[in-house]
Design a protein around this motif. Sequence first.
Motif, PDB file in Angstrom:
ATOM      1  N   ARG A  53      40.663  42.746  46.252  1.00 23.26           N
ATOM      2  CA  ARG A  53      40.783  41.870  45.083  1.00 23.26           C
ATOM      3  C   ARG A  53      40.936  42.733  43.841  1.00 23.26           C
ATOM      4  O   ARG A  53      40.279  43.770  43.722  1.00 23.26           O
ATOM      5  CB  ARG A  53      39.528  40.986  44.921  1.00 23.26           C
ATOM      6  CG  ARG A  53      39.101  40.221  46.179  1.00 23.26           C
ATOM      7  CD  ARG A  53      40.060  39.112  46.529  1.00 23.26           C
ATOM      8  NE  ARG A  53      39.580  38.309  47.644  1.00 23.26           N
ATOM      9  CZ  ARG A  53      39.953  38.504  48.911  1.00 23.26           C
ATOM     10  NH1 ARG A  53      40.808  39.491  49.212  1.00 23.26           N
ATOM     11  NH2 ARG A  53      39.492  37.715  49.867  1.00 23.26           N
ATOM     12  N   ILE A  54      41.781  42.299  42.901  1.00 27.18           N
ATOM     13  CA  ILE A  54      41.887  42.986  41.618  1.00 27.18           C
ATOM     14  C   ILE A  54      41.688  41.966  40.503  1.00 27.18           C
ATOM     15  O   ILE A  54      42.236  40.863  40.538  1.00 27.18           O
ATOM     16  CB  ILE A  54      43.228  43.750  41.466  1.00 27.18           C
ATOM     17  CG1 ILE A  54      43.186  44.624  40.209  1.00 27.18           C
ATOM     18  CG2 ILE A  54      44.425  42.826  41.477  1.00 27.18           C
ATOM     19  CD1 ILE A  54      44.336  45.634  40.142  1.00 27.18           C
ATOM     20  N   TYR A  55      40.853  42.343  39.540  1.00 24.32           N
ATOM     21  CA  TYR A  55      40.499  41.489  38.407  1.00 24.32           C
ATOM     22  C   TYR A  55      40.888  42.189  37.112  1.00 24.32           C
ATOM     23  O   TYR A  55      40.971  43.424  37.057  1.00 24.32           O
ATOM     24  CB  TYR A  55      38.988  41.239  38.378  1.00 24.32           C
ATOM     25  CG  TYR A  55      38.448  40.455  39.540  1.00 24.32           C
ATOM     26  CD1 TYR A  55      38.216  39.089  39.433  1.00 24.32           C
ATOM     27  CD2 TYR A  55      38.146  41.072  40.745  1.00 24.32           C
ATOM     28  CE1 TYR A  55      37.710  38.360  40.500  1.00 24.32           C
ATOM     29  CE2 TYR A  55      37.647  40.354  41.817  1.00 24.32           C
ATOM     30  CZ  TYR A  55      37.427  38.996  41.694  1.00 24.32           C
ATOM     31  OH  TYR A  55      36.931  38.275  42.747  1.00 24.32           O
ATOM     32  N   TYR A  56      41.100  41.383  36.058  1.00 23.39           N
ATOM     33  CA  TYR A  56      41.288  41.973  34.740  1.00 23.39           C
ATOM     34  C   TYR A  56      40.515  41.176  33.704  1.00 23.39           C
ATOM     35  O   TYR A  56      40.140  40.024  33.918  1.00 23.39           O
ATOM     36  CB  TYR A  56      42.776  42.066  34.364  1.00 23.39           C
ATOM     37  CG  TYR A  56      43.468  40.745  34.088  1.00 23.39           C
ATOM     38  CD1 TYR A  56      43.614  40.265  32.790  1.00 23.39           C
ATOM     39  CD2 TYR A  56      44.013  40.000  35.131  1.00 23.39           C
ATOM     40  CE1 TYR A  56      44.264  39.065  32.536  1.00 23.39           C
ATOM     41  CE2 TYR A  56      44.669  38.800  34.880  1.00 23.39           C
ATOM     42  CZ  TYR A  56      44.787  38.343  33.586  1.00 23.39           C
ATOM     43  OH  TYR A  56      45.434  37.158  33.332  1.00 23.39           O
ATOM     44  N   ASN A  57      40.251  41.823  32.581  1.00 15.56           N
ATOM     45  CA  ASN A  57      39.489  41.219  31.497  1.00 15.56           C
ATOM     46  C   ASN A  57      40.187  41.534  30.176  1.00 15.56           C
ATOM     47  O   ASN A  57      40.441  42.700  29.871  1.00 15.56           O
ATOM     48  CB  ASN A  57      38.059  41.771  31.489  1.00 15.56           C
ATOM     49  CG  ASN A  57      37.169  41.050  30.501  1.00 15.56           C
ATOM     50  OD1 ASN A  57      37.440  41.009  29.312  1.00 15.56           O
ATOM     51  ND2 ASN A  57      36.071  40.498  30.998  1.00 15.56           N
ATOM     52  N   GLU A  58      40.495  40.498  29.418  1.00 11.57           N
ATOM     53  CA  GLU A  58      41.247  40.648  28.174  1.00 11.57           C
ATOM     54  C   GLU A  58      40.310  40.858  26.979  1.00 11.57           C
ATOM     55  O   GLU A  58      40.254  40.061  26.057  1.00 11.57           O
ATOM     56  CB  GLU A  58      42.119  39.424  27.933  1.00 11.57           C
ATOM     57  CG  GLU A  58      43.134  39.173  29.035  1.00 11.57           C
ATOM     58  CD  GLU A  58      43.910  37.884  28.816  1.00 11.57           C
ATOM     59  OE1 GLU A  58      44.652  37.794  27.830  1.00 11.57           O
ATOM     60  OE2 GLU A  58      43.774  36.965  29.636  1.00 11.57           O
ATOM     61  N   GLY A  59      39.545  41.936  27.022  1.00  9.47           N
ATOM     62  CA  GLY A  59      38.761  42.314  25.857  1.00  9.47           C
ATOM     63  C   GLY A  59      37.494  41.533  25.647  1.00  9.47           C
ATOM     64  O   GLY A  59      36.962  41.512  24.536  1.00  9.47           O
ATOM     65  N   GLY A  60      36.933  40.932  26.710  1.00  8.12           N
ATOM     66  CA  GLY A  60      35.752  40.112  26.517  1.00  8.12           C
ATOM     67  C   GLY A  60      34.508  40.608  27.226  1.00  8.12           C
ATOM     68  O   GLY A  60      33.572  39.845  27.401  1.00  8.12           O
ATOM     69  N   ALA A  61      34.491  41.869  27.659  1.00 11.07           N
ATOM     70  CA  ALA A  61      33.379  42.373  28.454  1.00 11.07           C
ATOM     71  C   ALA A  61      32.569  43.398  27.676  1.00 11.07           C
ATOM     72  O   ALA A  61      33.104  44.380  27.188  1.00 11.07           O
ATOM     73  CB  ALA A  61      33.889  42.992  29.744  1.00 11.07           C
TER      74      ALA A  61
END
Length: 220
Positions: A53-61
Amino acid sequence: MDLTWTGDPLDVNELAFAVLAFDAAPGAITPPSGWTLLSSSDETGAIPPCYARIYYNEGGANGAQTWSWANAANAAGCGATWDGIKSTSPVDQDGKVNGTDDSLETSSETTTEADELLVYGAGQAATSLSNLTFSAPTNSFSIIVQIEETTARVAAALVARIVAATGTYSSVLTSTLAGSWNTLFATFFAGTPLDPALFPHATMQLPSRVALPRAEVIGY
Protein backbone atom coordinates in the motif's frame (compact mmCIF):
# COMPACT_ATOMS: atom_id res chain seq x y z
CA MET A 1 6.87 1.26 17.31
CA ASP A 2 7.75 4.91 17.84
CA LEU A 3 10.35 6.47 15.56
CA THR A 4 11.55 10.05 16.02
CA TRP A 5 11.83 11.95 12.76
CA THR A 6 13.70 15.25 13.03
CA GLY A 7 12.13 16.78 9.92
CA ASP A 8 9.99 19.90 10.29
CA PRO A 9 6.18 19.62 10.34
CA LEU A 10 4.65 19.40 6.90
CA ASP A 11 3.86 22.71 5.23
CA VAL A 12 1.59 23.71 2.34
CA ASN A 13 3.08 22.43 -0.95
CA GLU A 14 4.94 19.71 0.96
CA LEU A 15 3.87 16.15 0.25
CA ALA A 16 4.59 13.09 2.39
CA PHE A 17 4.58 9.46 1.24
CA ALA A 18 4.50 6.17 3.15
CA VAL A 19 4.78 2.71 1.60
CA LEU A 20 3.79 -0.36 3.63
CA ALA A 21 4.46 -4.00 2.73
CA PHE A 22 3.01 -7.10 4.40
CA ASP A 23 3.74 -10.83 4.08
CA ALA A 24 0.09 -11.78 4.71
CA ALA A 25 -3.27 -10.15 4.05
CA PRO A 26 -3.43 -7.24 6.52
CA GLY A 27 -7.20 -6.88 6.46
CA ALA A 28 -8.62 -3.43 7.04
CA ILE A 29 -5.89 -0.79 7.38
CA THR A 30 -6.54 2.40 9.30
CA PRO A 31 -4.10 5.18 8.35
CA PRO A 32 -3.46 8.31 10.41
CA SER A 33 -5.74 11.29 9.87
CA GLY A 34 -4.94 13.17 6.68
CA TRP A 35 -3.35 10.26 4.80
CA THR A 36 -4.91 9.14 1.49
CA LEU A 37 -4.51 5.65 0.04
CA LEU A 38 -3.06 6.24 -3.41
CA SER A 39 -2.75 2.64 -4.59
CA SER A 40 -2.68 -0.97 -3.43
CA SER A 41 -1.45 -4.20 -4.97
CA ASP A 42 -1.49 -7.85 -3.86
CA GLU A 43 0.83 -10.57 -5.20
CA THR A 44 -0.32 -14.01 -4.06
CA GLY A 45 1.46 -16.16 -6.66
CA ALA A 46 4.27 -17.25 -4.34
CA ILE A 47 4.73 -18.11 -0.67
CA PRO A 48 4.85 -15.87 1.24
CA PRO A 49 2.57 -13.44 -0.63
CA CYS A 50 3.14 -9.69 -0.62
CA TYR A 51 0.54 -6.97 -0.02
CA ALA A 52 1.64 -3.38 -0.63
CA ARG A 53 0.00 0.00 0.00
CA ILE A 54 1.19 3.55 -0.69
CA TYR A 55 -0.27 6.61 1.03
CA TYR A 56 0.28 10.33 0.66
CA ASN A 57 -0.44 13.36 2.80
CA GLU A 58 -0.93 16.87 1.42
CA GLY A 59 0.73 18.87 4.18
CA GLY A 60 -1.53 17.91 7.06
CA ALA A 61 0.66 15.68 9.23
CA ASN A 62 2.38 16.77 12.43
CA GLY A 63 3.65 14.63 15.28
CA ALA A 64 3.52 10.83 15.54
CA GLN A 65 1.66 9.02 12.77
CA THR A 66 0.03 5.65 13.51
CA TRP A 67 -1.10 2.94 11.09
CA SER A 68 -3.10 -0.04 12.36
CA TRP A 69 -4.37 -3.15 10.59
CA ALA A 70 -6.70 -5.99 11.47
CA ASN A 71 -4.91 -9.26 10.71
CA ALA A 72 -1.65 -10.89 11.82
CA ALA A 73 1.13 -10.06 9.36
CA ASN A 74 4.78 -9.09 9.34
CA ALA A 75 5.15 -5.56 7.98
CA ALA A 76 7.79 -3.10 6.82
CA GLY A 77 7.39 0.49 5.73
CA CYS A 78 9.20 3.72 4.97
CA GLY A 79 8.50 7.17 3.60
CA ALA A 80 9.72 10.64 2.71
CA THR A 81 8.52 14.19 2.11
CA TRP A 82 9.10 16.66 -0.72
CA ASP A 83 8.70 20.43 -0.92
CA GLY A 84 7.18 22.16 -3.93
CA ILE A 85 4.43 19.71 -4.86
CA LYS A 86 0.99 20.98 -5.89
CA SER A 87 -1.05 21.37 -2.71
CA THR A 88 -4.41 20.14 -4.06
CA SER A 89 -5.13 17.28 -6.50
CA PRO A 90 -1.41 16.58 -6.89
CA VAL A 91 -1.59 13.22 -8.69
CA ASP A 92 -1.07 13.15 -12.46
CA GLN A 93 -0.67 9.44 -13.33
CA ASP A 94 -0.43 6.18 -11.40
CA GLY A 95 -0.07 2.47 -12.04
CA LYS A 96 1.02 -0.78 -10.43
CA VAL A 97 2.79 -4.03 -11.30
CA ASN A 98 3.40 -7.23 -9.37
CA GLY A 99 5.52 -10.35 -9.82
CA THR A 100 7.41 -13.21 -8.16
CA ASP A 101 11.10 -12.81 -9.00
CA ASP A 102 14.00 -10.49 -8.07
CA SER A 103 13.41 -7.80 -10.71
CA LEU A 104 10.78 -5.31 -9.59
CA GLU A 105 9.50 -3.34 -12.58
CA THR A 106 7.08 -0.43 -12.54
CA SER A 107 4.28 0.46 -14.90
CA SER A 108 5.04 2.98 -17.67
CA GLU A 109 3.45 6.37 -17.01
CA THR A 110 3.26 9.37 -19.35
CA THR A 111 3.43 12.73 -17.60
CA THR A 112 1.25 15.63 -18.78
CA GLU A 113 3.36 18.49 -17.42
CA ALA A 114 7.07 19.17 -17.77
CA ASP A 115 7.92 19.57 -14.08
CA GLU A 116 6.90 16.52 -12.02
CA LEU A 117 7.98 14.27 -9.15
CA LEU A 118 7.96 10.56 -9.99
CA VAL A 119 7.66 8.23 -7.00
CA TYR A 120 7.20 4.52 -6.58
CA GLY A 121 6.86 2.34 -3.54
CA ALA A 122 8.24 -1.20 -3.68
CA GLY A 123 7.33 -4.03 -1.35
CA GLN A 124 8.60 -7.59 -1.34
CA ALA A 125 8.16 -10.73 0.75
CA ALA A 126 10.98 -13.19 0.10
CA THR A 127 11.11 -16.97 0.37
CA SER A 128 14.35 -16.89 2.42
CA LEU A 129 15.43 -15.30 5.70
CA SER A 130 18.63 -14.02 4.07
CA ASN A 131 19.29 -10.28 3.87
CA LEU A 132 16.59 -8.66 1.70
CA THR A 133 17.62 -5.33 0.17
CA PHE A 134 16.99 -3.31 -3.00
CA SER A 135 19.49 -1.65 -5.33
CA ALA A 136 20.23 -0.25 -8.79
CA PRO A 137 16.95 1.37 -9.91
CA THR A 138 17.10 2.08 -13.64
CA ASN A 139 16.35 5.21 -15.69
CA SER A 140 17.92 7.74 -13.29
CA PHE A 141 15.69 6.87 -10.33
CA SER A 142 17.20 6.87 -6.83
CA ILE A 143 16.37 4.87 -3.72
CA ILE A 144 15.35 7.52 -1.21
CA VAL A 145 14.83 5.23 1.76
CA GLN A 146 14.39 1.52 2.35
CA ILE A 147 13.83 -0.72 5.33
CA GLU A 148 15.83 -3.92 5.21
CA GLU A 149 14.59 -7.05 6.90
CA THR A 150 16.62 -10.11 7.89
CA THR A 151 14.14 -11.96 10.11
CA ALA A 152 10.59 -11.46 8.85
CA ARG A 153 11.17 -11.82 5.08
CA VAL A 154 9.49 -8.53 4.13
CA ALA A 155 10.98 -5.20 3.00
CA ALA A 156 9.90 -1.86 1.53
CA ALA A 157 11.51 0.99 -0.38
CA LEU A 158 10.60 4.41 -1.72
CA VAL A 159 12.21 5.32 -5.05
CA ALA A 160 11.99 8.67 -6.87
CA ARG A 161 13.08 10.95 -9.68
CA ILE A 162 12.35 14.57 -10.60
CA VAL A 163 11.84 15.30 -14.31
CA ALA A 164 11.77 18.57 -16.23
CA ALA A 165 10.17 17.34 -19.47
CA THR A 166 7.04 15.45 -20.39
CA GLY A 167 7.60 11.85 -21.38
CA THR A 168 6.92 8.20 -20.64
CA TYR A 169 8.78 6.92 -17.61
CA SER A 170 9.36 3.58 -15.90
CA SER A 171 11.99 1.87 -13.77
CA VAL A 172 13.25 -1.52 -12.63
CA LEU A 173 14.53 -2.18 -9.10
CA THR A 174 16.79 -5.13 -8.25
CA SER A 175 16.31 -7.26 -5.12
CA THR A 176 18.82 -9.55 -3.47
CA LEU A 177 16.20 -12.32 -3.30
CA ALA A 178 13.36 -13.73 -5.36
CA GLY A 179 9.87 -13.45 -3.91
CA SER A 180 6.44 -11.90 -4.23
CA TRP A 181 6.60 -8.16 -4.97
CA ASN A 182 4.56 -5.10 -5.87
CA THR A 183 5.46 -1.68 -7.26
CA LEU A 184 3.10 1.29 -6.90
CA PHE A 185 4.10 4.14 -9.22
CA ALA A 186 2.70 7.68 -9.41
CA THR A 187 3.63 11.06 -10.85
CA PHE A 188 2.90 14.35 -9.09
CA PHE A 189 2.46 17.91 -10.34
CA ALA A 190 4.88 20.56 -9.11
CA GLY A 191 3.47 23.52 -7.23
CA THR A 192 6.76 25.37 -7.65
CA PRO A 193 9.76 24.51 -9.85
CA LEU A 194 11.45 21.38 -8.53
CA ASP A 195 15.21 21.17 -8.10
CA PRO A 196 16.46 17.55 -8.35
CA ALA A 197 19.28 18.40 -5.91
CA LEU A 198 16.85 19.37 -3.15
CA PHE A 199 14.96 16.17 -2.45
CA PRO A 200 13.80 14.67 -0.19
CA HIS A 201 13.01 16.96 2.73
CA ALA A 202 13.05 14.15 5.28
CA THR A 203 12.76 10.37 5.46
CA MET A 204 11.26 7.86 7.86
CA GLN A 205 11.38 4.13 8.49
CA LEU A 206 8.80 1.79 9.97
CA PRO A 207 10.67 -1.32 11.18
CA SER A 208 9.15 -4.74 10.59
CA ARG A 209 7.14 -6.16 13.44
CA VAL A 210 5.33 -9.44 14.16
CA ALA A 211 2.48 -10.61 16.41
CA LEU A 212 -0.17 -8.41 14.81
CA PRO A 213 -2.87 -7.07 14.79
CA ARG A 214 -1.20 -4.01 16.22
CA ALA A 215 -0.54 -0.38 15.48
CA GLU A 216 2.71 1.05 14.21
CA VAL A 217 3.76 4.64 14.86
CA ILE A 218 5.90 6.87 12.68
CA GLY A 219 7.13 10.05 14.37
CA TYR A 220 8.06 13.33 12.69
